[in-house]
Design a protein around this motif. Structure first.
Motif, PDB file in Angstrom:
ATOM      1  N   THR A 266       0.929  -1.117   0.167  1.00 28.68           N
ATOM      2  CA  THR A 266      -0.029   0.203   0.147  1.00 28.68           C
ATOM      3  C   THR A 266       0.891   1.259   0.063  1.00 28.68           C
ATOM      4  O   THR A 266       0.681   2.008  -0.860  1.00 28.68           O
ATOM      5  CB  THR A 266      -0.906   0.077   1.172  1.00 28.68           C
ATOM      6  OG1 THR A 266      -1.679  -1.184   1.287  1.00 28.68           O
ATOM      7  CG2 THR A 266      -1.759   1.332   1.314  1.00 28.68           C
ATOM      8  N   GLN A 267       2.029   1.386   1.047  1.00 26.12           N
ATOM      9  CA  GLN A 267       2.862   2.419   0.844  1.00 26.12           C
ATOM     10  C   GLN A 267       3.451   2.787  -0.492  1.00 26.12           C
ATOM     11  O   GLN A 267       3.571   3.644  -0.973  1.00 26.12           O
ATOM     12  CB  GLN A 267       4.053   2.113   2.023  1.00 26.12           C
ATOM     13  CG  GLN A 267       3.675   2.107   3.197  1.00 26.12           C
ATOM     14  CD  GLN A 267       3.118   3.636   3.722  1.00 26.12           C
ATOM     15  OE1 GLN A 267       3.846   4.486   3.305  1.00 26.12           O
ATOM     16  NE2 GLN A 267       2.348   4.040   4.422  1.00 26.12           N
ATOM     17  N   GLY A 268       3.938   1.660  -1.085  1.00 24.27           N
ATOM     18  CA  GLY A 268       4.471   1.583  -2.524  1.00 24.27           C
ATOM     19  C   GLY A 268       3.551   2.226  -3.209  1.00 24.27           C
ATOM     20  O   GLY A 268       4.133   3.019  -4.367  1.00 24.27           O
ATOM     21  N   LEU A 269       2.446   1.811  -3.362  1.00 24.10           N
ATOM     22  CA  LEU A 269       1.225   2.405  -4.416  1.00 24.10           C
ATOM     23  C   LEU A 269       1.077   4.045  -4.088  1.00 24.10           C
ATOM     24  O   LEU A 269       0.920   4.691  -5.129  1.00 24.10           O
ATOM     25  CB  LEU A 269       0.000   1.443  -4.168  1.00 24.10           C
ATOM     26  CG  LEU A 269       0.091  -0.042  -4.636  1.00 24.10           C
ATOM     27  CD1 LEU A 269      -1.307  -0.763  -4.219  1.00 24.10           C
ATOM     28  CD2 LEU A 269       0.022  -0.077  -6.334  1.00 24.10           C
TER      29      LEU A 269
ATOM     30  N   GLY B  59     -18.096  -2.805   1.249  1.00 24.65           N
ATOM     31  CA  GLY B  59     -18.641  -3.563   2.296  1.00 24.65           C
ATOM     32  C   GLY B  59     -17.930  -3.554   3.610  1.00 24.65           C
ATOM     33  O   GLY B  59     -17.316  -2.360   3.670  1.00 24.65           O
ATOM     34  N   ASN B  60     -17.933  -4.672   4.319  1.00 25.04           N
ATOM     35  CA  ASN B  60     -17.263  -4.080   5.662  1.00 25.04           C
ATOM     36  C   ASN B  60     -15.886  -4.928   5.519  1.00 25.04           C
ATOM     37  O   ASN B  60     -15.327  -5.463   6.496  1.00 25.04           O
ATOM     38  CB  ASN B  60     -17.917  -5.129   6.747  1.00 25.04           C
ATOM     39  CG  ASN B  60     -19.365  -4.373   7.035  1.00 25.04           C
ATOM     40  OD1 ASN B  60     -19.456  -2.841   6.806  1.00 25.04           O
ATOM     41  ND2 ASN B  60     -20.340  -5.025   7.209  1.00 25.04           N
ATOM     42  N   MET B  61     -15.311  -4.716   4.653  1.00 22.05           N
ATOM     43  CA  MET B  61     -13.710  -4.987   4.365  1.00 22.05           C
ATOM     44  C   MET B  61     -12.890  -4.508   5.355  1.00 22.05           C
ATOM     45  O   MET B  61     -13.147  -3.186   5.753  1.00 22.05           O
ATOM     46  CB  MET B  61     -13.249  -4.576   3.110  1.00 22.05           C
ATOM     47  CG  MET B  61     -12.194  -5.376   2.589  1.00 22.05           C
ATOM     48  SD  MET B  61     -11.628  -4.721   0.829  1.00 22.05           S
ATOM     49  CE  MET B  61     -12.764  -5.860  -0.306  1.00 22.05           C
ATOM     50  N   PRO B  62     -11.976  -5.162   5.890  1.00 18.89           N
ATOM     51  CA  PRO B  62     -10.975  -4.565   7.065  1.00 18.89           C
ATOM     52  C   PRO B  62     -10.409  -3.435   6.504  1.00 18.89           C
ATOM     53  O   PRO B  62     -10.038  -2.998   5.270  1.00 18.89           O
ATOM     54  CB  PRO B  62     -10.075  -5.542   7.406  1.00 18.89           C
ATOM     55  CG  PRO B  62     -10.629  -6.627   6.967  1.00 18.89           C
ATOM     56  CD  PRO B  62     -11.554  -6.634   5.719  1.00 18.89           C
ATOM     57  N   LEU B  63      -9.926  -2.268   7.418  1.00 25.98           N
ATOM     58  CA  LEU B  63      -9.238  -0.923   6.809  1.00 25.98           C
ATOM     59  C   LEU B  63      -8.082  -1.283   5.997  1.00 25.98           C
ATOM     60  O   LEU B  63      -7.984  -0.720   4.860  1.00 25.98           O
ATOM     61  CB  LEU B  63      -9.194  -0.179   8.041  1.00 25.98           C
ATOM     62  CG  LEU B  63      -8.384   1.208   7.635  1.00 25.98           C
ATOM     63  CD1 LEU B  63      -9.384   1.836   6.952  1.00 25.98           C
ATOM     64  CD2 LEU B  63      -7.763   1.881   9.076  1.00 25.98           C
ATOM     65  N   LEU B  64      -7.191  -2.128   6.402  1.00 26.65           N
ATOM     66  CA  LEU B  64      -6.007  -2.572   5.844  1.00 26.65           C
ATOM     67  C   LEU B  64      -6.310  -2.751   4.305  1.00 26.65           C
ATOM     68  O   LEU B  64      -5.540  -2.195   3.422  1.00 26.65           O
ATOM     69  CB  LEU B  64      -5.563  -3.942   6.341  1.00 26.65           C
ATOM     70  CG  LEU B  64      -4.028  -4.267   6.091  1.00 26.65           C
ATOM     71  CD1 LEU B  64      -3.112  -3.174   6.552  1.00 26.65           C
ATOM     72  CD2 LEU B  64      -3.738  -5.782   6.500  1.00 26.65           C
ATOM     73  N   TYR B  65      -7.320  -3.521   3.928  1.00 31.24           N
ATOM     74  CA  TYR B  65      -7.670  -3.958   2.499  1.00 31.24           C
ATOM     75  C   TYR B  65      -8.361  -2.839   1.835  1.00 31.24           C
ATOM     76  O   TYR B  65      -8.212  -2.353   0.731  1.00 31.24           O
ATOM     77  CB  TYR B  65      -8.622  -5.155   2.377  1.00 31.24           C
ATOM     78  CG  TYR B  65      -7.975  -6.434   3.021  1.00 31.24           C
ATOM     79  CD1 TYR B  65      -7.437  -7.311   1.983  1.00 31.24           C
ATOM     80  CD2 TYR B  65      -8.046  -6.988   4.282  1.00 31.24           C
ATOM     81  CE1 TYR B  65      -6.698  -8.404   2.599  1.00 31.24           C
ATOM     82  CE2 TYR B  65      -7.420  -8.097   4.618  1.00 31.24           C
ATOM     83  CZ  TYR B  65      -6.741  -8.692   3.683  1.00 31.24           C
ATOM     84  OH  TYR B  65      -6.154 -10.125   4.289  1.00 31.24           O
TER      85      TYR B  65
ATOM     86  N   SER C 100      -5.623   2.559  -2.610  1.00 33.90           N
ATOM     87  CA  SER C 100      -4.482   3.325  -3.152  1.00 33.90           C
ATOM     88  C   SER C 100      -4.103   2.623  -4.565  1.00 33.90           C
ATOM     89  O   SER C 100      -3.610   3.354  -5.535  1.00 33.90           O
ATOM     90  CB  SER C 100      -3.364   2.679  -2.214  1.00 33.90           C
ATOM     91  OG  SER C 100      -3.703   2.823  -1.247  1.00 33.90           O
ATOM     92  N   LEU C 101      -4.254   1.417  -4.713  1.00 27.11           N
ATOM     93  CA  LEU C 101      -4.327   0.631  -5.988  1.00 27.11           C
ATOM     94  C   LEU C 101      -5.062   1.322  -7.048  1.00 27.11           C
ATOM     95  O   LEU C 101      -4.496   1.814  -8.294  1.00 27.11           O
ATOM     96  CB  LEU C 101      -4.858  -0.866  -5.832  1.00 27.11           C
ATOM     97  CG  LEU C 101      -4.505  -1.609  -7.270  1.00 27.11           C
ATOM     98  CD1 LEU C 101      -2.973  -1.749  -7.537  1.00 27.11           C
ATOM     99  CD2 LEU C 101      -5.084  -2.974  -7.238  1.00 27.11           C
ATOM    100  N   PHE C 102      -6.159   1.560  -6.742  1.00 27.51           N
ATOM    101  CA  PHE C 102      -7.190   2.337  -7.727  1.00 27.51           C
ATOM    102  C   PHE C 102      -6.513   3.797  -8.157  1.00 27.51           C
ATOM    103  O   PHE C 102      -6.459   4.064  -9.442  1.00 27.51           O
ATOM    104  CB  PHE C 102      -8.517   2.548  -7.149  1.00 27.51           C
ATOM    105  CG  PHE C 102      -9.581   3.321  -7.879  1.00 27.51           C
ATOM    106  CD1 PHE C 102     -10.324   2.760  -8.984  1.00 27.51           C
ATOM    107  CD2 PHE C 102      -9.739   4.923  -7.447  1.00 27.51           C
ATOM    108  CE1 PHE C 102     -11.117   3.568  -9.654  1.00 27.51           C
ATOM    109  CE2 PHE C 102     -10.528   5.529  -8.327  1.00 27.51           C
ATOM    110  CZ  PHE C 102     -11.046   4.852  -9.441  1.00 27.51           C
ATOM    111  N   LEU C 103      -6.042   4.576  -7.149  1.00 25.16           N
ATOM    112  CA  LEU C 103      -5.511   5.888  -7.271  1.00 25.16           C
ATOM    113  C   LEU C 103      -4.303   5.592  -7.992  1.00 25.16           C
ATOM    114  O   LEU C 103      -3.894   6.368  -9.101  1.00 25.16           O
ATOM    115  CB  LEU C 103      -5.140   6.520  -5.976  1.00 25.16           C
ATOM    116  CG  LEU C 103      -6.225   7.278  -5.283  1.00 25.16           C
ATOM    117  CD1 LEU C 103      -5.945   7.735  -3.919  1.00 25.16           C
ATOM    118  CD2 LEU C 103      -6.664   8.387  -6.299  1.00 25.16           C
ATOM    119  N   ALA C 104      -3.316   4.725  -7.690  1.00 28.37           N
ATOM    120  CA  ALA C 104      -2.086   4.625  -8.488  1.00 28.37           C
ATOM    121  C   ALA C 104      -2.405   4.088  -9.977  1.00 28.37           C
ATOM    122  O   ALA C 104      -1.624   4.621 -10.875  1.00 28.37           O
ATOM    123  CB  ALA C 104      -1.230   3.580  -7.774  1.00 28.37           C
ATOM    124  N   LEU C 105      -3.291   3.505 -10.305  1.00 27.58           N
ATOM    125  CA  LEU C 105      -3.715   3.038 -11.834  1.00 27.58           C
ATOM    126  C   LEU C 105      -4.447   3.951 -12.210  1.00 27.58           C
ATOM    127  O   LEU C 105      -4.056   4.264 -13.524  1.00 27.58           O
ATOM    128  CB  LEU C 105      -4.492   1.675 -11.609  1.00 27.58           C
ATOM    129  CG  LEU C 105      -3.745   0.436 -11.068  1.00 27.58           C
ATOM    130  CD1 LEU C 105      -4.751  -0.914 -11.362  1.00 27.58           C
ATOM    131  CD2 LEU C 105      -2.559   0.296 -12.099  1.00 27.58           C
TER     132      LEU C 105
END
Lengths: 257, 295
Positions: free
Chosen positions: B10-13, B129-135, B141-146
């Motif tokens: 995530t940091q990398g992204l 949904g109720n995905m944990p914060l980490l995910y 982040s992946l969405f933004l980076a892409l």
């Protein structure tokens, strides 16, 4: 048509190195003529080209292109209707971009560089046709990086790129000087061909007296910021390389070279 | 362990956004732009203040990008119009920004746990949904980076993008194309620093804080990721520069995380980064030298 009127240019004014290059220099180049310019180093040939293109400022006088006063116009504004090929083959192209990208850039000269697609697919056939004139097979290498081409090939591409859009005139600044004799010959032949085909008003600075005598319809020799020889038409045709060389040597001896 | 891997990626992204910016200045414009150390915290400062004051979290990204663009404009203007050398122009803006950032944020600023960020807000929570914060952090982040990568890839193929690449490759050619090379350079710096400030904004969302010193060394990080990325994919010309630096950013963050896990004191991080960066540069120069001799 190009007119230089009473151009004055002093380098390093006010210092011990003060050097007056042009003092009321005048030159008119007619529409459609091909002028060859020779002269020793420091005679003012390249300075004159830079003054025309606006790369160096003048102290007084006037540069007019097609009747319009160019004083106060920045270099990039003047290049809208001027094409230029430099001595160094890497100056006229982008080495890390492909031939196709380079051609597309040149094709868009004078237009706005907006957010439409950089490469116009409909123009590719035209680029290939232009490159085919060179006879170097580059029309089949559109996706090759220009940096991978030899100096001669690059200079040939520069020449095509510089003459792709409509021009008031073309400036050739010792454009064969960095090439080996065989390649220089090829580029010079191409130059003659393109200038003829596109009816370009051309100014060519060269150190090759044979090219100066063979090409173009007007020959100018410069020395210390003055024109010492100016022959056009039949008078120029009657001038041989030996005649030019003789005058050249006479001037050089006066200088003590 | 898995959590550590995910947060590192995530940091990398997130930092890939910064790497794109440095890629534009360093690789495309050939401009060593130190503004980055100031525009990165600038994005974070603006974001922190806006979040604390209850603005929409996504809107903060837009504002951060705009103020980053302004910072890039300043550096460009100083360099192009006032004829200051590229490195110095960046240093001047960076130094000024240190004070400006503190003026904006007041001081180091923390964003409360109850404030919505781009990772926790009704929209993202609803979508994921109720995905944990980490995910959620990983996916956002992946969405933004892409998305930024795709926009840049598109831009580099436009006429304007070609011109930007041309100005870094051979600015004399841009002049003969009847374009003012100065403005093209300024535009490049504007785009680059808006991306860097955007990275700062996302980091602020992620950490829920702004610190005046958070910009220190970011340019070196950016350069390192650009060089790692482009070196990794040097032989594969079909890989786009943006893809290369995206991977470079992730690789870099993983390397650092491994070093820390092995017991490297975090205080030595910047030293290690600097030494690594120097090593990469020297190796790169040696390779270039060999090519030149071979030619």
């Amino acid at each position: 048509m190009l007119e230089l009127k009473d151009i004055c240019k002093v380098y390093n004014p006010g210092s011990v190195n003060e050097m007056c290059l042009f003092d009321k220099f005048n030159l008119t180049v007619d529409q459609g003529s091909f002028v060859s310019i020779v002269g020793s180093n420091g005679s003012g040939k390249t300075s004159m080209l830079n003054i025309i293109c606006g790369s160096i400022p003048i102290d007084s006088g006037e540069v007019r292109i097609s009747g319009k006063n160019m004083n106060g116009k920045k270099d990039f504004e003047r290049y809208r209707t001027i094409g230029r090929v430099y001595q160094n083959p890497s100056m006229g192209t982008c080495p890390h971009m492909t031939i196709l990208e380079n051609m597309s850039l040149a094709d868009n000269k004078g237009k706005s560089f907006g957010l439409s697609h950089g490469i116009n697919g409909k123009r590719i056939a035209f680029y290939q046709e232009q490159l085919a004139i060179l006879g170097l097979g580059l029309e089949n290498k559109l996706d090759v990086l220009v940096g991978a081409l030899s100096g001669g090939q690059r200079q040939a591409v520069s020449l095509i790129m510089a003459t792709m859009t409509p021009l008031d005139f073309l400036i050739l600044d010792e454009h064969t000087a960095a090439l080996d004799p065989k390649t220089a010959e090829l580029i010079m032949e191409l130059t003659g061909k393109i200038v003829k085909e596109k009816h370009l008003t051309t100014m060519m600075v060269t150190h090759n007296l044979r090219y100066a005598a063979e090409y173009g319809d007007r020959l100018i020799m410069m020395d210390k910021g003055r024109i010492v020889l100016d022959k056009a038409g039949a008078e120029k045709d009657a001038t041989s390389v030996e005649d030019i060389l003789h005058l050249f040597n006479t001037i050089s001896i006066e200088c003590g070279n | 362990m898995l959590e550590l891997v995910i947060s590192t990626v995530t940091q990398g992204l997130i930092f890939a956004l910064l790497s794109y910016g440095v890629y534009i200045t360093y690789k495309i414009l050939d401009f060593p732009d130190l503004t980055v150390d100031g525009s990165f915290p600038l994005g974070a400062a603006v974001t922190a203040v806006m979040l604390v004051n209850g603005y929409n979290p996504f809107f903060t990204l837009v504002v951060a990008a705009v103020v980053g663009a302004l910072a890039g404009f300043c550096t460009g203007f100083i360099h192009v119009k006032l004829n200051v050398r590229d490195l110095l122009a960046g240093i001047i803006t960076m130094t000024a920004l240190f004070s400006i950032n503190l003026q904006i944020a007041g001081s180091n600023l923390a964003v409360g746990r109850n404030v919505d960020t781009i990772f926790t807000n009704p929209l993202v929570n609803g979508l994921l949904g109720n995905m944990p914060l980490l995910y959620r952090k990983l996916i956002v982040s992946l969405f933004l980076a892409l998305i930024v990568k795709l926009i840049l890839d598109f831009y580099f193929k436009t006429k304007n993008g070609l011109l930007l690449r041309a100005v870094g490759d051979n600015d004399a050619l841009v002049t003969t194309l009847a374009k003012d090379k100065g403005w093209v350079k300024i535009l490049g710096l504007v785009i680059a620093n808006s991306l860097v400030a955007l990275a700062g904004a996302v980091v602020c969302h992620e950490q829920r804080s702004f610190a005046a010193t958070m910009g220190t060394g970011q340019i070196v990080f950016g350069l390192a990721t650009v060089i790692i990325g482009t070196t990794l994919f040097r032989k594969m010309s079909f890989v786009k520069g943006t893809t290369a630096v995206l991977i470079g950013s992730i690789v870099y963050k993983i390397c650092i995380q491994i070093a820390i896990s092995l017991g490297l004191p975090p205080n030595l991080l910047k030293l290690i980064t600097a030494v690594l960066f120097l090593a990469i540069l020297v190796i790169g120069n040696m390779e270039k030298g060999m090519v030149r001799k071979g030619a």
